[in-house]
Motif scaffolding. Structure first.
Motif, PDB file in Angstrom:
ATOM      1  N   GLY A  67       0.840  -1.204   0.000  1.00 25.17           N
ATOM      2  CA  GLY A  67       0.000   0.000   0.000  1.00 25.17           C
ATOM      3  C   GLY A  67       0.861   1.234   0.000  1.00 25.17           C
ATOM      4  N   LEU A  68       1.206   1.741  -1.203  1.00 26.89           N
ATOM      5  CA  LEU A  68       2.101   2.914  -1.284  1.00 26.89           C
ATOM      6  C   LEU A  68       1.280   4.197  -1.372  1.00 26.89           C
ATOM      7  CD1 LEU A  68       5.262   3.266  -1.334  1.00 26.89           C
ATOM      8  CD2 LEU A  68       4.944   3.870  -3.744  1.00 26.89           C
ATOM      9  N   GLN A  71      -0.214   7.552   1.334  1.00 25.26           N
ATOM     10  CA  GLN A  71       0.456   8.603   2.113  1.00 25.26           C
ATOM     11  C   GLN A  71       1.329   8.000   3.212  1.00 25.26           C
ATOM     12  OE1 GLN A  71      -2.246  11.661   3.405  1.00 25.26           O
ATOM     13  NE2 GLN A  71      -2.581  12.336   1.321  1.00 25.26           N
ATOM     14  N   HIS A 114       4.290  -3.188  -3.007  1.00 25.40           N
ATOM     15  CA  HIS A 114       3.196  -3.637  -3.854  1.00 25.40           C
ATOM     16  C   HIS A 114       1.996  -2.784  -3.502  1.00 25.40           C
ATOM     17  CE1 HIS A 114       0.754  -6.098  -6.407  1.00 25.40           C
ATOM     18  NE2 HIS A 114      -0.169  -6.042  -5.465  1.00 25.40           N
ATOM     19  N   SER A 115       1.293  -2.302  -4.507  1.00 27.87           N
ATOM     20  CA  SER A 115       0.139  -1.452  -4.253  1.00 27.87           C
ATOM     21  C   SER A 115      -0.844  -1.654  -5.394  1.00 27.87           C
ATOM     22  CB  SER A 115       0.598   0.011  -4.164  1.00 27.87           C
ATOM     23  OG  SER A 115      -0.302   0.773  -3.406  1.00 27.87           O
ATOM     24  N   ARG A 116      -2.086  -1.216  -5.176  1.00 34.17           N
ATOM     25  CA  ARG A 116      -3.107  -1.400  -6.215  1.00 34.17           C
ATOM     26  C   ARG A 116      -2.684  -0.719  -7.517  1.00 34.17           C
ATOM     27  NH1 ARG A 116      -8.854   0.662  -4.463  1.00 34.17           N
ATOM     28  NH2 ARG A 116      -7.723   2.628  -4.390  1.00 34.17           N
ATOM     29  N   GLN A 125     -11.444  -6.072  -0.744  1.00 34.58           N
ATOM     30  CA  GLN A 125     -10.273  -6.682  -1.395  1.00 34.58           C
ATOM     31  C   GLN A 125      -9.116  -6.897  -0.410  1.00 34.58           C
ATOM     32  OE1 GLN A 125     -11.862  -3.842  -2.826  1.00 34.58           O
ATOM     33  NE2 GLN A 125     -13.055  -5.345  -3.982  1.00 34.58           N
ATOM     34  N   THR A 126      -9.048  -6.098   0.644  1.00 33.04           N
ATOM     35  CA  THR A 126      -7.907  -6.233   1.565  1.00 33.04           C
ATOM     36  C   THR A 126      -8.275  -6.997   2.835  1.00 33.04           C
ATOM     37  OG1 THR A 126      -8.345  -4.106   2.646  1.00 33.04           O
ATOM     38  CG2 THR A 126      -6.841  -4.083   0.763  1.00 33.04           C
ATOM     39  N   VAL A 140      -0.118  -1.582  10.442  1.00 37.71           N
ATOM     40  CA  VAL A 140      -0.600  -0.286  10.943  1.00 37.71           C
ATOM     41  C   VAL A 140      -1.841   0.147  10.166  1.00 37.71           C
ATOM     42  CG1 VAL A 140       1.615   0.559  11.815  1.00 37.71           C
ATOM     43  CG2 VAL A 140       0.986   1.023   9.441  1.00 37.71           C
ATOM     44  N   HIS A 144      -3.810   0.738  18.764  1.00 40.18           N
ATOM     45  CA  HIS A 144      -4.248   1.646  17.693  1.00 40.18           C
ATOM     46  C   HIS A 144      -3.792   3.094  17.982  1.00 40.18           C
ATOM     47  CE1 HIS A 144      -7.434   2.117  14.324  1.00 40.18           C
ATOM     48  NE2 HIS A 144      -6.555   3.094  14.248  1.00 40.18           N
ATOM     49  N   ILE A 145      -2.475   3.248  18.101  1.00 40.75           N
ATOM     50  CA  ILE A 145      -1.923   4.558  18.474  1.00 40.75           C
ATOM     51  C   ILE A 145      -1.153   5.199  17.328  1.00 40.75           C
ATOM     52  CG2 ILE A 145      -1.833   4.053  20.953  1.00 40.75           C
ATOM     53  CD1 ILE A 145       1.186   3.458  20.607  1.00 40.75           C
ATOM     54  N   SER A 186      -1.609   7.391  15.013  1.00 36.40           N
ATOM     55  CA  SER A 186      -1.585   8.852  14.843  1.00 36.40           C
ATOM     56  C   SER A 186      -1.717   9.581  16.176  1.00 36.40           C
ATOM     57  CB  SER A 186      -2.708   9.288  13.894  1.00 36.40           C
ATOM     58  OG  SER A 186      -3.970   8.951  14.453  1.00 36.40           O
TER      59      SER A 186
HETATM   60  P1  NAP Z   1      -3.934   6.155   1.238  1.00 41.52           P
HETATM   61  O1  NAP Z   1      -3.100   7.354   0.999  1.00 41.52           O
HETATM   62  O2  NAP Z   1      -5.287   6.073   0.636  1.00 41.52           O
HETATM   63  O3  NAP Z   1      -3.066   4.876   0.787  1.00 41.52           O
HETATM   64  C1  NAP Z   1      -3.543   3.577   0.739  1.00 41.52           C
HETATM   65  C2  NAP Z   1      -2.805   2.855  -0.364  1.00 41.52           C
HETATM   66  O4  NAP Z   1      -3.243   1.488  -0.378  1.00 41.52           O
HETATM   67  C3  NAP Z   1      -3.098   3.435  -1.754  1.00 41.52           C
HETATM   68  O5  NAP Z   1      -1.888   3.565  -2.462  1.00 41.52           O
HETATM   69  C4  NAP Z   1      -4.000   2.380  -2.373  1.00 41.52           C
HETATM   70  O6  NAP Z   1      -3.908   2.285  -3.764  1.00 41.52           O
HETATM   71  C5  NAP Z   1      -3.480   1.117  -1.741  1.00 41.52           C
HETATM   72  N1  NAP Z   1      -4.442   0.020  -1.861  1.00 41.52           N
HETATM   73  C6  NAP Z   1      -5.787   0.066  -1.768  1.00 41.52           C
HETATM   74  N2  NAP Z   1      -6.317  -1.163  -1.947  1.00 41.52           N
HETATM   75  C7  NAP Z   1      -5.273  -1.993  -2.174  1.00 41.52           C
HETATM   76  C8  NAP Z   1      -5.172  -3.380  -2.443  1.00 41.52           C
HETATM   77  N3  NAP Z   1      -6.255  -4.154  -2.526  1.00 41.52           N
HETATM   78  N4  NAP Z   1      -3.935  -3.907  -2.631  1.00 41.52           N
HETATM   79  C9  NAP Z   1      -2.827  -3.125  -2.577  1.00 41.52           C
HETATM   80  N5  NAP Z   1      -2.863  -1.798  -2.332  1.00 41.52           N
HETATM   81  C10 NAP Z   1      -4.074  -1.243  -2.117  1.00 41.52           C
HETATM   82  O7  NAP Z   1      -4.156   5.922   2.809  1.00 41.52           O
HETATM   83  P2  NAP Z   1      -3.116   6.173   3.986  1.00 41.52           P
HETATM   84  O8  NAP Z   1      -3.290   7.537   4.514  1.00 41.52           O
HETATM   85  O9  NAP Z   1      -1.763   5.731   3.571  1.00 41.52           O
HETATM   86  O10 NAP Z   1      -3.745   5.176   5.086  1.00 41.52           O
HETATM   87  C11 NAP Z   1      -3.879   3.794   4.818  1.00 41.52           C
HETATM   88  C12 NAP Z   1      -4.747   3.162   5.876  1.00 41.52           C
HETATM   89  O11 NAP Z   1      -4.055   3.153   7.115  1.00 41.52           O
HETATM   90  C13 NAP Z   1      -6.041   3.920   6.179  1.00 41.52           C
HETATM   91  O12 NAP Z   1      -7.075   3.571   5.263  1.00 41.52           O
HETATM   92  C14 NAP Z   1      -6.359   3.501   7.582  1.00 41.52           C
HETATM   93  O13 NAP Z   1      -7.202   2.367   7.590  1.00 41.52           O
HETATM   94  C15 NAP Z   1      -5.021   3.116   8.166  1.00 41.52           C
HETATM   95  N6  NAP Z   1      -4.553   4.051   9.208  1.00 41.52           N
HETATM   96  C16 NAP Z   1      -4.217   3.553  10.430  1.00 41.52           C
HETATM   97  C17 NAP Z   1      -3.763   4.404  11.418  1.00 41.52           C
HETATM   98  C18 NAP Z   1      -3.376   3.875  12.783  1.00 41.52           C
HETATM   99  O14 NAP Z   1      -3.555   4.569  13.761  1.00 41.52           O
HETATM  100  N7  NAP Z   1      -2.815   2.684  12.858  1.00 41.52           N
HETATM  101  C19 NAP Z   1      -3.643   5.779  11.176  1.00 41.52           C
HETATM  102  C20 NAP Z   1      -3.988   6.247   9.920  1.00 41.52           C
HETATM  103  C21 NAP Z   1      -4.452   5.395   8.946  1.00 41.52           C
HETATM  104  P3  NAP Z   1      -4.370   3.472  -4.782  1.00 41.52           P
HETATM  105  O15 NAP Z   1      -3.185   4.370  -4.847  1.00 41.52           O
HETATM  106  O16 NAP Z   1      -4.687   2.784  -6.059  1.00 41.52           O
HETATM  107  O17 NAP Z   1      -5.562   4.131  -4.151  1.00 41.52           O
END
Ligand code: NAP
Length: 326
Positions: free
Chosen positions: A155-156, A158, A177-179, A215-216, A237, A287-288, A290
């Motif tokens: 998941g590449l 943010q 690896h990312s979508r 899907q995930t 995370v 779940h810390i 952020s």
């Molecule tokens: P983001 O910017 O949307 O990045 C998610 C990445 O995952 C995107 O590049 C996306 O692809 C890719 N993806 C989506 N479905 C996929 C699949 N089936 N296989 C492979 N890659 C896939 O989100 P982010 O800000 O990095 O955050 C990601 C997730 O982390 C959030 O949705 C949230 O659930 C979690 N999170 C957890 C915490 C915590 O406290 N632990 C804090 C913040 C967020 P595309 O580029 O094609 O969209």
């Protein structure tokens, strides 16, 4: 006099609440635990806007109970608790908080990676348990090097990119690896795209930073764990259900992979009797990702501004369904 009614489902820092109070009469759910679904429906009945957290289920039933609702503002990046499609059908914009918490979550991911590699939690428990009886033993507590190891980011987005940025400072070989494949990011962050199976087989550390989607769900289960190196370390995370907990338990118990660190579990909170908690080679944080004060304040302020923009029919800074925005 404010013309709108806003419901905020959890106590926020005062600076964020002040932003909402400028535009609306605010009801804040005062308890530590979230409102029940029934309580939430009752509270939302006359709300024009609602600021939610990941524990509030926002579905058609809630939306039916809130006929005045013109905006949902989620205090998170992940939206797996919100039926965004249903909100869009009803013309209700859904705000969320990208951009402000990726760095902190990446910091935590890296803390977990370093801790798992060098067994910091495990050895600290041992010290407290009275296990440290010999000053230094050359064969004790051997962990893994982080520098020059192979990091696999799933998941590449943010967070994944911020993790890559940190990994470069440790001279890691970074694969992802990312979508979607991002050639520009490959150059900028020094990462190499590989197929999912190849990533699992090559990486010394696998970090999951994908959203939870159909899907995930259980993206990491028994077959994927079997593809990882026996010395491999898994770090999650993202969201708990991205990993199959029963399969992870077996893989860690049987030494199929070396260690895992989870900032997210399924369910949350994890049951204190969950077999995962019997394992020494697993670390769980609650779940810390952020949960750093300046980041949390910025996240709350962004969610507050999104809420106010939605109430006033203006464009939000971050909206998950722009087609529903006026
Ligand atoms: P983001 O910017 O949307 O990045 C998610 C990445 O995952 C995107 O590049 C996306 O692809 C890719 N993806 C989506 N479905 C996929 C699949 N089936 N296989 C492979 N890659 C896939 O989100 P982010 O800000 O990095 O955050 C990601 C997730 O982390 C959030 O949705 C949230 O659930 C979690 N999170 C957890 C915490 C915590 O406290 N632990 C804090 C913040 C967020 P595309 O580029 O094609 O969209």
């Amino acid at each position: 006099m404010p013309q709108y009614k806003a419901l905020v489902t959890r106590t926020l820092l005062p600076e964020a609440l002040d932003i909402i109070r400028e535009a609306a009469d605010v009801t804040v759910w005062p308890e530590e635990a979230p409102p029940s679904a029934e309580e939430l429906r009752r509270l939302a009945a006359d709300a024009d806007g609602i600021l939610t957290t990941i524990m509030d289920r926002v579905d058609a039933t809630l939306l039916d109970a809130a006929p005045n609702l013109r905006v949902i503002s989620q205090l998170a990046v992940g939206l797996d608790n919100v039926d965004v499609g249903e909100a869009t059908r009803r013309g209700i914009p859904v705000g969320y908080t990208p951009g402000v918490l990726a760095k902190s979550t990446a910091d935590l991911a890296f803390a977990l990676l370093l801790g798992a590699a060098r067994r910091t939690s495990e050895s600290e428990r041992w010290v407290r348990g009275g296990g440290w009886e010999i000053q230094f033993h050359p064969m004790h507590w051997l962990g893994q090097d982080v520098h020059e190891a192979c990091l696999g980011i799933v998941g590449l987005g943010q967070i994944g990119r911020e993790i890559a940025r940190r990994a470069r400072g440790f001279d890691m070989d970074i694969i992802y690896h990312s979508r979607t494949r991002y050639p520009d990011a490959e150059a900028e962050y020094g990462v190499r795209y590989v197929e999912f199976e190849e990533l699992l087989a090559q990486a010394d550390f696998v970090i999951l930073s994908v959203p939870l989607t159909p899907q995930t769900h259980h993206l990491i289960s028994a077959p994927q764990l079997a593809m990882m190196k026996p010395s491999g370390i898994l770090i999650n995370v993202s969201r708990g259900p991205v990993v199959d907990p029963a399969a992870l338990y077996e893989a860690l118990r049987d030494g199929q992979i070396a260690r895992a660190t989870l900032d997210v579990t399924a369910p949350e909170p994890i049951d204190p009797n969950d077999p995962l908690l019997t394992l020494d080679n697993l670390v769980i944080t609650p779940h810390i990702g952020s949960a750093a004060l300046p980041t949390r304040l910025n996240t709350m302020k962004l969610a507050a501004r999104n809420l106010v923009a939605g109430l006033q029919g203006e464009r939000m800074e971050a909206c998950a369904n722009t087609d529903a925005m006026g």
